[in-house]
Design a protein around this motif. Sequence first.
Motif, PDB file in Angstrom:
ATOM      1  N   VAL A 136      10.323  -0.322  -4.270  1.00 59.34           N
ATOM      2  CA  VAL A 136       9.496  -1.489  -3.825  1.00 59.34           C
ATOM      3  C   VAL A 136      10.495  -2.425  -2.740  1.00 59.34           C
ATOM      4  N   ASN A 137       9.839  -2.595  -1.682  1.00 55.50           N
ATOM      5  CA  ASN A 137      10.399  -3.549  -0.729  1.00 55.50           C
ATOM      6  C   ASN A 137      10.161  -5.061  -1.179  1.00 55.50           C
ATOM      7  N   LEU A 138      11.305  -5.630  -1.608  1.00 57.51           N
ATOM      8  CA  LEU A 138      11.126  -6.892  -2.471  1.00 57.51           C
ATOM      9  C   LEU A 138      10.870  -7.864  -1.343  1.00 57.51           C
ATOM     10  N   GLY A 139      10.970  -7.784  -0.124  1.00 61.36           N
ATOM     11  CA  GLY A 139      10.594  -8.963   0.729  1.00 61.36           C
ATOM     12  C   GLY A 139       8.940  -8.886   1.354  1.00 61.36           C
ATOM     13  N   THR A 140       8.702  -7.544   1.413  1.00 63.93           N
ATOM     14  CA  THR A 140       7.331  -7.587   2.028  1.00 63.93           C
ATOM     15  C   THR A 140       6.155  -7.274   1.027  1.00 63.93           C
ATOM     16  N   GLY A 141       6.663  -6.448  -0.403  1.00 64.19           N
ATOM     17  CA  GLY A 141       5.879  -6.230  -1.304  1.00 64.19           C
ATOM     18  C   GLY A 141       5.177  -4.682  -1.029  1.00 64.19           C
ATOM     19  N   GLN A 142       5.892  -4.152  -0.058  1.00 67.29           N
ATOM     20  CA  GLN A 142       5.495  -2.700   0.073  1.00 67.29           C
ATOM     21  C   GLN A 142       6.018  -1.884  -0.947  1.00 67.29           C
ATOM     22  N   LEU A 143       4.893  -0.898  -1.490  1.00 69.14           N
ATOM     23  CA  LEU A 143       5.309  -0.135  -2.627  1.00 69.14           C
ATOM     24  C   LEU A 143       5.191   1.413  -1.975  1.00 69.14           C
ATOM     25  N   THR A 144       6.222   2.156  -2.232  1.00 67.64           N
ATOM     26  CA  THR A 144       6.334   3.445  -1.637  1.00 67.64           C
ATOM     27  C   THR A 144       6.375   4.512  -2.787  1.00 67.64           C
ATOM     28  N   GLY A 164      17.690   8.842   0.720  1.00 67.01           N
ATOM     29  CA  GLY A 164      16.857   8.510   1.966  1.00 67.01           C
ATOM     30  C   GLY A 164      16.854   9.454   3.040  1.00 67.01           C
ATOM     31  N   GLY A 165      15.682   9.339   3.974  1.00 69.32           N
ATOM     32  CA  GLY A 165      15.668  10.530   4.791  1.00 69.32           C
ATOM     33  C   GLY A 165      14.935  11.683   4.662  1.00 69.32           C
ATOM     34  N   SER A 166      14.618  11.904   3.358  1.00 70.97           N
ATOM     35  CA  SER A 166      13.982  13.333   3.088  1.00 70.97           C
ATOM     36  C   SER A 166      12.884  13.102   2.209  1.00 70.97           C
ATOM     37  N   GLN A 167      12.277  11.817   2.005  1.00 70.78           N
ATOM     38  CA  GLN A 167      11.222  11.509   0.783  1.00 70.78           C
ATOM     39  C   GLN A 167      10.213  11.922   1.373  1.00 70.78           C
ATOM     40  N   THR A 168       9.220  12.369   0.627  1.00 72.09           N
ATOM     41  CA  THR A 168       7.795  12.674   0.792  1.00 72.09           C
ATOM     42  C   THR A 168       7.121  11.286   0.071  1.00 72.09           C
ATOM     43  N   VAL A 169       6.442  10.698   0.663  1.00 70.26           N
ATOM     44  CA  VAL A 169       5.901   9.299   0.603  1.00 70.26           C
ATOM     45  C   VAL A 169       4.435   9.085   0.639  1.00 70.26           C
ATOM     46  N   VAL A 170       4.109   8.197  -0.084  1.00 66.87           N
ATOM     47  CA  VAL A 170       2.624   7.708   0.069  1.00 66.87           C
ATOM     48  C   VAL A 170       2.557   6.195  -0.076  1.00 66.87           C
ATOM     49  N   THR A 171       2.308   5.516   0.954  1.00 68.41           N
ATOM     50  CA  THR A 171       2.458   3.924   1.068  1.00 68.41           C
ATOM     51  C   THR A 171       1.403   3.135   0.486  1.00 68.41           C
ATOM     52  N   ASP A 172       1.423   2.189  -0.308  1.00 66.27           N
ATOM     53  CA  ASP A 172       0.739   1.190  -0.821  1.00 66.27           C
ATOM     54  C   ASP A 172       0.848   0.086  -0.418  1.00 66.27           C
ATOM     55  N   GLN A 173       0.243  -1.094  -0.603  1.00 67.10           N
ATOM     56  CA  GLN A 173       0.612  -2.620  -0.259  1.00 67.10           C
ATOM     57  C   GLN A 173       0.381  -3.290  -1.720  1.00 67.10           C
ATOM     58  N   MET A 174       1.391  -3.613  -2.399  1.00 66.36           N
ATOM     59  CA  MET A 174       1.429  -4.486  -3.253  1.00 66.36           C
ATOM     60  C   MET A 174       0.528  -5.827  -3.101  1.00 66.36           C
ATOM     61  N   ARG A 175      -0.127  -6.335  -4.185  1.00 66.69           N
ATOM     62  CA  ARG A 175      -0.802  -7.392  -3.944  1.00 66.69           C
ATOM     63  C   ARG A 175       0.326  -8.654  -4.057  1.00 66.69           C
ATOM     64  N   LEU A 176       0.184  -9.235  -2.920  1.00 66.40           N
ATOM     65  CA  LEU A 176       1.019 -10.655  -2.577  1.00 66.40           C
ATOM     66  C   LEU A 176       0.301 -11.820  -3.109  1.00 66.40           C
ATOM     67  N   LEU A 177       0.659 -12.071  -4.199  1.00 73.14           N
ATOM     68  CA  LEU A 177      -0.001 -13.338  -5.024  1.00 73.14           C
ATOM     69  C   LEU A 177       0.680 -14.490  -4.402  1.00 73.14           C
ATOM     70  N   SER A 178       1.869 -14.738  -4.161  1.00 73.11           N
ATOM     71  CA  SER A 178       2.144 -16.008  -3.335  1.00 73.11           C
ATOM     72  C   SER A 178       3.384 -15.674  -2.803  1.00 73.11           C
ATOM     73  N   VAL A 179       3.805 -16.496  -1.805  1.00 80.09           N
ATOM     74  CA  VAL A 179       5.185 -16.599  -1.162  1.00 80.09           C
ATOM     75  C   VAL A 179       6.005 -17.812  -1.399  1.00 80.09           C
ATOM     76  N   SER A 180       7.227 -17.937  -1.263  1.00 80.63           N
ATOM     77  CA  SER A 180       7.883 -19.223  -1.289  1.00 80.63           C
ATOM     78  C   SER A 180       8.066 -19.776   0.046  1.00 80.63           C
ATOM     79  N   SER A 181       7.656 -20.916   0.317  1.00 78.06           N
ATOM     80  CA  SER A 181       7.814 -21.505   1.611  1.00 78.06           C
ATOM     81  C   SER A 181       8.408 -22.922   1.524  1.00 78.06           C
ATOM     82  N   GLY A 182       9.576 -23.006   0.822  1.00 77.37           N
ATOM     83  CA  GLY A 182      10.116 -24.420   0.836  1.00 77.37           C
ATOM     84  C   GLY A 182       9.545 -25.198  -0.693  1.00 77.37           C
ATOM     85  N   ALA A 183       8.307 -25.531  -0.437  1.00 79.61           N
ATOM     86  CA  ALA A 183       7.622 -26.144  -1.715  1.00 79.61           C
ATOM     87  C   ALA A 183       6.886 -25.036  -2.582  1.00 79.61           C
ATOM     88  N   ILE A 184       6.610 -25.388  -3.528  1.00 79.68           N
ATOM     89  CA  ILE A 184       5.999 -24.286  -4.445  1.00 79.68           C
ATOM     90  C   ILE A 184       4.386 -24.026  -3.885  1.00 79.68           C
TER      91      ILE A 184
END
Length: 959
Positions: A136-144, A164-184
């Motif tokens: 999981v990419n913790l910044g974008t929520g991309q799930l591989t 890395g570099g030799s993976q066979t992957v299928v990419t999904d996108q995690m549900r991004l429920l909310s992101v931090s932008s200074g305030a809640i």
Amino acid sequence: MRIRWVAAAAAGSLALGIMSLPVVTSIAPVAGGYHVGVPTKELASAPVALRPGPVSCRDLPISSAVISPTSCWQTGPTGFVVGGSVPSSRTTGEIAVIQGQARSMSRLAGEGSVSVARSSATTACLASQSGIVAEVNLGTGQLTRVRDGKCSVPTGPQAAAKNGGSQTVVTDQMRLLSVSSGAIAPPVSPSYYEYYAYLQQCSPGATVGCPLYQQGQSTYTPDPAGLVILDFGAPCYSTTTGLYGTEMFGGGVCVADASLKELAQAWVRGYESDHGPGTVNITLALGTSNSLNSIDPNSSLSDAEMATSGSDWYQQLVAPLAALSLGAPVTVWAASDIEQSGSGNWYAAGPSLAWVDGYASAAPARYTCDLGESGFMADYGDDVLGGQGSGDGWTAAQVYQAAWGIPVSCVVPEIYYQGMASEWEALSTWGASNQSAGAIAFTGVLTEVFAGSFSPPEGWARLQADTAQQPPIPTLSEIGTSLQGPPPSISEVSPHYGSLGGGTTVTISGQNLLGLSAVDFGDQPATTFTLVSSDQATAVSPAGSAGAVDVVVQTTSGSSSLTAGDSFQYVPAACSSVAVGLAATSAAPGYQDVVSPHATCGPGAQVQYAYFTGPSANGPWTLQQGWTPLSWIWPVPPSQSVAAFVLVWASDGPYSIPQAQSAVQLSVGAACSSVSAGPANALITPGETLTVSAQAQCPAGSGTRYSYFLRSSTQASWTLEAAWIGPSWAVGPLAPGAYQVLTWASDGPLTVPQAQESFNVTVASAAACTGVDVSAPGSVSPGSNIGIVADATCPGGAQAEYSYFTRNGQSGPWTLEDAWTSNTWTWDTASLSPGTYQVLVWASDGPFGVPQAQAPVTVTIGWPSNCSSLTVSAPASVPPNDQILIGAQAACPVNSVKYTYFVRPGDTGPWNLVAAWIGDQWLWNDSGLAPGTYQVLVWASDGPYAVPQVQQSISVYVS
């Protein structure tokens, strides 16, 4: 379902991985709780055990939305990754990423409980019983999904280059429920589309097999409040039931509003399974849209019907559900999707306003948009103004009225492109500048994460920036909250065949069946279906036509692809009987008899037959021909004078044993049993030849021969005329008198008859026809076709022929019209004038030169009585320069009526002819006429068209 956090992940449990961030703190307890130690320089390579603290955060619930309670979270840079399984299915793993107040979540169907193997500041590796399954990419929520077990996160400081570099992957996108932008960030709640198939899956008391129960179970209650929209479809009216309702997604019927209450209750039951009485209040908005349905003949309801539909929505659905005693704090609203314009699939502003006004007339709520008070309506939509303040079929005033101008409206616009926020801001500005309106206080925002370019909090931020408002209820709803997981697949259906009438319960085996929303047999939906587990479901087949169809399942992740295992065969009902016919029931040895069976089976049956022979009705039977759809040619046994039997099996499959059977007998080698010859009691004239035809009943394939005898009386001796010939013989010419013909038949030896038959023949004396009767109508209208029928009195057996003559009046020469033809003749009088005519008929049975009998008949061609009455219609008063329709209707004996029209001013003076002998309507143009009273006179006649047979006038006033 409550899940205890443990150090090592197990089925249904959670494993906690800690990730290093720029400023690392611990998860601080609000008043104590589990305290998590975090290394400051190096990532822990294994799950970290939790130490108990003063306050219990140990039983944290994991729903399919997000971790709660939020008191166990720390805002700021601290973050962690949680892996486990969903409460409703231990075979579905789940991963949640918490970084400050940023949360994202994804499901891994079929992987079982998921644990965090290792993580870094940017990436986390997930593991299941099969090994590493995803990162999981913790910044974008991309799930591989990692197919070869490798993860790019190193296991130590020196391991980064080895992976890395030799993976066979299928990419999904995690549900991004909310992101931090200074305030809640604002809280997020889902908006679900509800499908017609859910009616069958969500019976009273249904739980995990009901998609709405699953939706409620997986809904997270945000702080301070939440909003969930259940979108049921387009408004409709059933002429069959007389009830208003909704055409749900994927359905073709109008589901009554009251019938939707059970679906909404299923959502509430699911929500209550993980949210008790102390949970923060959530608002459940039951929605329809302003889209046209595909049920009503004109696709749409009238404004009055839309108003009644809106009122019915409150009275039959919202109010009854709100009145129930719900275990969790749930407030019930309505929702109306006020999409764009009146073209295409959407209503224009008029009927859309009628619906929301109709709802407002029934709902008791007024102007506060309080999430804790029932009866309000969340109005949502996108692209409603075209960016110009008046576009897409709506004016700004109309959108404002629907979204905010009625007392129960609470605005929840869809914002997933920048232009949408600008449109709603323009609408609020319009309201603020309008003395009778006012700026809009937006209740929240609805986004479509997978359709647009904005995440949910971005949509909210855009609206806040454009409107410069701080909305009183910061609620954010999201369409498409379910992550698209792997599509379903079918490995086998059992049984793989069923009857044409449907009703067969079929077990469907496959993978990824959770979230099952539809089952189709070919192009027909299953009568009912039930989700058993993630890899099994049952469905009841609908009626179908004979042949194979593919069974296809649908989930929120798509439809199953076609496979060999999903085939279902429609077969007719078993054959109930079979009738067996033989071309010959008796036959000579060696004859090729044809066996023709006919089975009684279900419609469309693919019937096949098997043929057996035997010496008796009880066999023993010998198979001669197996399973063919055709008749069978049976070589008759060579033995003479024996009985042979044929047995026929019939089946429409499987073709191994009979569904019906029948046997018939064949007589072999028997003699001819009878003979018929004729014509019996024939009457012929002197010089005429008579053909005798004989037919013997003999074994099929016999070489039957016939002999013919003749005598002059019943006491005279027979004279052989023809010996052992075919079935036809010509006798005559004979002198007048009475005769007998005798016929012998035999199939051998050809010496004595096996069957015989005689008949009488009379040769009549030569005599002429003695009379002829002629019939014809006494009088006809001019131009009519007259049928003349003649009947001559002639000797028995005579074939009379007739000639036809005509003349005008009672004297004068005759004109030949038709010579020596049949006893009927049609006389065309189209060219004749009215008057009296005669028809003369000759009759003769030959020679055809002069008549043996004749008779005349008189026919009058003339006009029937005149027309008896006339009715004229016209408007009493007309404006000048207008087109005036004058109508006439005469009562006449014939249909060829003609009319003449006259006009004059006032009541006196000469009539002006304006139209002569035309049809029953005349269009009068009064242009240029001075004001005053005019009279119209109409003549009517059915001919001759010179003077009227009836007439009538009418007055018309030109103003």
